[in-house]
Design a protein around this motif. Sequence first.
Motif, short mmCIF file in Angstrom:
data_model
loop_
_atom_site.label_atom_id
_atom_site.label_comp_id
_atom_site.label_asym_id
_atom_site.label_seq_id
_atom_site.Cartn_x
_atom_site.Cartn_y
_atom_site.Cartn_z
N LYS A 1 74.51 -25.85 23.50
CA LYS A 1 73.38 -25.97 24.48
C LYS A 1 72.52 -25.21 23.28
O LYS A 1 73.57 -24.95 22.04
CB LYS A 1 73.29 -25.14 25.61
N GLY A 2 70.98 -25.15 23.06
CA GLY A 2 70.29 -24.52 22.40
C GLY A 2 68.82 -23.98 23.37
O GLY A 2 69.03 -24.15 23.90
N THR A 3 67.69 -23.81 22.22
CA THR A 3 66.54 -23.08 22.68
C THR A 3 65.75 -24.09 22.93
O THR A 3 65.64 -24.23 20.91
CB THR A 3 66.53 -21.93 23.05
N LEU A 4 64.87 -24.38 22.76
CA LEU A 4 63.08 -25.14 22.45
C LEU A 4 62.27 -24.01 22.52
O LEU A 4 62.51 -23.37 23.46
CB LEU A 4 63.17 -26.58 23.30
N THR A 5 61.87 -23.67 21.56
CA THR A 5 60.83 -22.63 21.40
C THR A 5 59.34 -23.02 21.49
O THR A 5 59.76 -23.74 20.61
CB THR A 5 61.24 -21.41 20.94
N VAL A 6 58.65 -22.60 22.09
CA VAL A 6 57.32 -23.67 22.20
C VAL A 6 56.45 -22.19 22.34
O VAL A 6 56.88 -20.19 22.63
CB VAL A 6 56.86 -24.61 23.88
N PRO B 1 57.18 -29.09 26.23
CA PRO B 1 56.04 -28.05 27.91
C PRO B 1 55.05 -27.68 27.41
O PRO B 1 55.04 -26.92 26.02
CB PRO B 1 56.67 -27.27 28.11
N ALA B 2 53.24 -27.43 28.14
CA ALA B 2 52.03 -26.65 27.35
C ALA B 2 51.94 -25.47 27.70
O ALA B 2 51.29 -24.55 26.46
CB ALA B 2 51.29 -27.33 28.47
N GLU B 3 53.56 -24.78 28.56
CA GLU B 3 53.77 -23.46 28.38
C GLU B 3 53.98 -22.79 27.58
O GLU B 3 55.22 -23.25 27.35
CB GLU B 3 53.90 -23.25 30.30
N LYS B 4 53.91 -21.48 26.43
CA LYS B 4 54.35 -21.35 26.00
C LYS B 4 56.14 -20.57 26.65
O LYS B 4 56.16 -20.68 27.53
CB LYS B 4 54.12 -20.35 25.39
N GLY B 5 57.11 -20.57 26.03
CA GLY B 5 58.71 -19.77 25.95
C GLY B 5 59.64 -20.58 25.38
O GLY B 5 59.43 -21.46 24.77
N ASP B 6 60.58 -20.00 26.35
CA ASP B 6 62.15 -21.09 25.64
C ASP B 6 62.43 -21.66 27.10
O ASP B 6 62.49 -20.96 28.17
CB ASP B 6 62.65 -20.00 25.79
N TYR B 7 62.59 -22.71 26.33
CA TYR B 7 63.65 -23.98 27.26
C TYR B 7 64.90 -23.96 26.61
O TYR B 7 65.17 -24.21 25.61
CB TYR B 7 62.35 -25.54 27.23
N VAL B 8 65.96 -24.30 27.96
CA VAL B 8 67.03 -24.89 27.33
C VAL B 8 66.89 -25.99 27.82
O VAL B 8 66.94 -26.73 28.21
CB VAL B 8 68.51 -24.22 28.30
N PHE B 9 68.31 -25.93 26.62
CA PHE B 9 68.86 -27.47 26.35
C PHE B 9 69.93 -27.82 26.03
O PHE B 9 70.70 -27.09 25.60
CB PHE B 9 68.18 -28.60 25.25
N LEU B 10 70.84 -28.23 26.91
CA LEU B 10 71.88 -28.90 26.57
C LEU B 10 72.92 -30.09 26.71
O LEU B 10 71.93 -30.88 26.90
CB LEU B 10 72.75 -27.93 28.00
N CYS B 11 74.47 -30.39 26.52
CA CYS B 11 75.41 -31.81 27.17
C CYS B 11 75.45 -31.74 28.62
O CYS B 11 76.21 -30.63 28.86
CB CYS B 11 76.16 -31.45 25.97
#
Length: 154
Positions: free
Chosen positions: A148-153, A127-137
């Motif tokens: 699950k985990g976090t993608l930090t931009v 994502p272009a916007e900074k922040g935390d994004y959840v990823f999961l199964c």
Amino acid sequence: MKSKLLSLLCITAGLLAAGASSARAAEPRVITITTSDAMKFDVTAITAAPGEELKVVLVNPGSMPKLAMGHNWVLLKAGTDVTAFSNAAVSAGAAADYLPADFKASIIASTKLIGGGEKTEVTFKAPAEKGDYVFLCTFPPHAMIGMKGTLTVK
Ligand SMILES: [Cu+2]
């Protein structure tokens, strides 16, 4: 004749140069994530630059079939109600690979569901916007157990 050949060579060289440079620019950063029968991802934190091109390679070294112990990797947009998403994933069921159609707009990227011994991948832009994004199964109830985990931009 000679000049025609020369211009042809120039065009060919130009095309090769263009091809090489575009291939270089399109090379995503590869992140390999391994799943387990214990319902965990071995990578739970990813950091990326805004808009960075990433390729997540999901590897399932397990031995169980997809219907018993399937795994996928799904990245959600910021602000997604993860509980509501997970409930919808259960309702979507195995036929939909546990990807709820109602939440299509909440998904940034997703792989297909894979069983033991399989491998899959997805390429996307962070994502272009900074922040935390959840990823999961989304295979129930893996995310609830901690898959699950976090993608930090940033
Ligand atoms: Cu899973």
